[in-house]
Design an enzyme around this catalytic site. Structure first.
Site, PDB file in Angstrom:
ATOM      1  N   HIS A 106       0.829  -1.207   0.000  1.00  0.00           N
ATOM      2  CA  HIS A 106       0.000   0.000   0.000  1.00  0.00           C
ATOM      3  C   HIS A 106       0.866   1.260   0.000  1.00  0.00           C
ATOM      4  CE1 HIS A 106      -3.456  -2.512   0.425  1.00  0.00           C
ATOM      5  NE2 HIS A 106      -3.136  -2.914   1.635  1.00  0.00           N
ATOM      6  N   ASP A 112      -5.340  -8.322  -3.154  1.00  0.00           N
ATOM      7  CA  ASP A 112      -5.618  -8.008  -1.761  1.00  0.00           C
ATOM      8  C   ASP A 112      -6.905  -8.659  -1.250  1.00  0.00           C
ATOM      9  OD1 ASP A 112      -5.647  -6.927   0.776  1.00  0.00           O
ATOM     10  OD2 ASP A 112      -5.420  -4.858   0.151  1.00  0.00           O
TER      11      ASP A 112
END
Length: 443
Positions: free
Chosen positions: A261, A312
């Protein structure tokens, strides 16, 4: 497994090449590229399969759930829905869910996956290897290439004890985590300290020393970092430093590290990441789904960075859609077009750079269609509507702006065909079994 594959076009690290034959060894590694004598017998346009650099397979079961507004909804309230599902999943459920997720990854252009796994215990907190075994079995059954990353989770926030609903994630003792790694040495394995809020910085050095004793020196290390504004603020309050600086203060960042991220990383932190040859993993669909924010991808490209991508949460699995969101988020943020393009376009550039970045994150030989790399291939369907009449030079751009995973015709992993005519040759789970599992988990 065939020892040659012939395509009308292939996308190589050096660009698009016409009428090519790939020669493979018995392990599915590309030995050479030559002119084809049997033009296109194996398909139209072949490109390297995308490494999925960040996956939580069990969260595939959350698609459609947790979307009801509850006050000021956010990542933090979404976690409550995730905990409810996580605490109901048993090994057979996880096998079904992960099998479904991995099947969909293959259909969507992902040919390898880094599985960030943190369901280590029974709901009562007792350890079990059965959850890890379910993931390993699902990957083997689907045929996707797996790097298994057991997660170390020790606390519920900066200097806060874990909540009861996090009990399945938590290793109270580092030795228990190292024992888990020891049991996983028969597969490619790395480590994943969950985040700085879940692993005290004071324990990171001890963790790395213990893991080195088990795995040696060369293993991938993945960590969530700077995903949420609140996380950054709490880190600054606790340590007077932003997360990536804190991590750099605690360990020797190097090419083994993948920072997942990094949404709210500062420019100075991103320059640091580039300087030490660490990697960044972006998950644009999930970052939008969770409302994380927008990573400064244009600036990172300007620093020479080339982020990998991951699915994810797996509520939507589509490799090209991850790249589309990567590009389009920058267009919205900067109010301009072709933000990550070069003079040749954007599709090929983003796909090739994400493949190369993902290969570094997984520490696997899957960096492109070239000798010495595995023949992990995605083959496009020339009759897919978004690609009709488009020449090879613009094909990847057309796919990025107008297509999705339904433009994929075939998928090979190590030269073995897993997808044909847009369908799995051998699905690893039945839709009826997945449907029944979803209904039971959410009843």
């Amino acid at each position: 497994m065939p020892n040659t594959l012939d395509f009308e076009y292939i996308l190589t690290p050096k660009g698009i090449m016409p009428n090519c034959r790939l020669t493979l060894d018995s392990n599915g590694v590309i030995q050479g590229i030559s002119e084809s004598t049997q033009k296109a017998k194996d398909g139209f346009f072949a490109l390297p399969g995308m490494p999925n650099a960040h996956s939580h397979a069990f969260q595939r079961a959350l698609a459609g759930f947790g979307e009801q507004r509850q006050g000021q909804d956010s990542f933090w309230s979404w976690r409550e829905a995730m905990y409810r599902v996580a605490n109901r999943i048993m090994p057979d459920d996880l096998l079904t869910i992960a099998s479904k997720a991995y099947d969909e990854m293959l259909l969507a252009g992902f040919t390898s996956v880094a599985e960030f796994h943190y369901l280590h215990h029974w709901p009562d907190g007792k350890p079990t290897f059965a959850m890890a075994e379910a993931v390993l079995e699902a990957a083997q059954s689907s045929g996707i290439r797996l790097v298994f990353l057991p997660v170390l989770y020790q606390q519920g926030g900066f200097d806060r004890p874990a909540k009861p609903e996090q009990g399945r994630f938590v290793h109270q003792k580092l030795d228990d985590y190292l024992h888990l790694l020891q049991r996983l040495k028969h597969v490619q394995v790395g480590i994943a300290p969950h985040s700085l809020r879940a692993v005290p910085m004071s324990d990171l050095t001890r963790l790395l020393e213990g893991v080195t004793d088990v795995l040696g020196q060369d293993f991938p290390i993945h960590i969530h970092i700077s995903e949420q504004v609140a996380e950054v603020e709490q880190c600054v309050e606790r340590y007077s430093r932003t997360p990536i600086w804190c991590l750099s203060d605690s360990v020797d960042l190097d090419e083994r590290w993948s920072l997942v991220h990094a949404t709210h990383a500062t420019p100075e932190e991103l320059r640091l990441v580039r300087r030490v040859s660490a990697e960044v993993v972006l998950c644009p669909l999930t970052e939008a789904y969770l409302g994380d924010g927008i990573f400064p991808t244009v600036e990172y490209f300007d620093f020479g960075g080339r982020p990998a991508v991951g699915s994810d949460s797996n509520v939507r699995i589509d490799a090209m859609s991850e790249l589309r969101w990567m590009e389009y988020s920058q267009r919205l943020k900067n109010r301009g077009r072709a933000q990550l393009a070069n003079e040749y376009g954007v599709g090929s550039r983003l796909w090739s750079s994400a493949v190369a970045g993902g290969a570094r994150c997984l520490r696997q030989s899957v960096a492109g269609v070239s000798p010495g790399q595995y023949a992990d291939l995605v083959v496009l369907n020339k009759d897919a509507a978004p690609l009709l009449g488009v020449g090879p030079a613009q094909l990847m751009d057309a796919w990025l702006v107008a297509g999705d995973r339904h433009c994929i015709d075939q998928v090979f992993v190590g030269g073995r065909q897993r997808v044909k005519d847009g369908r799995l040759i051998k699905p690893s789970t039945k839709s009826a079994d997945f449907s029944a599992t979803m209904a039971r988990l959410h009843q």
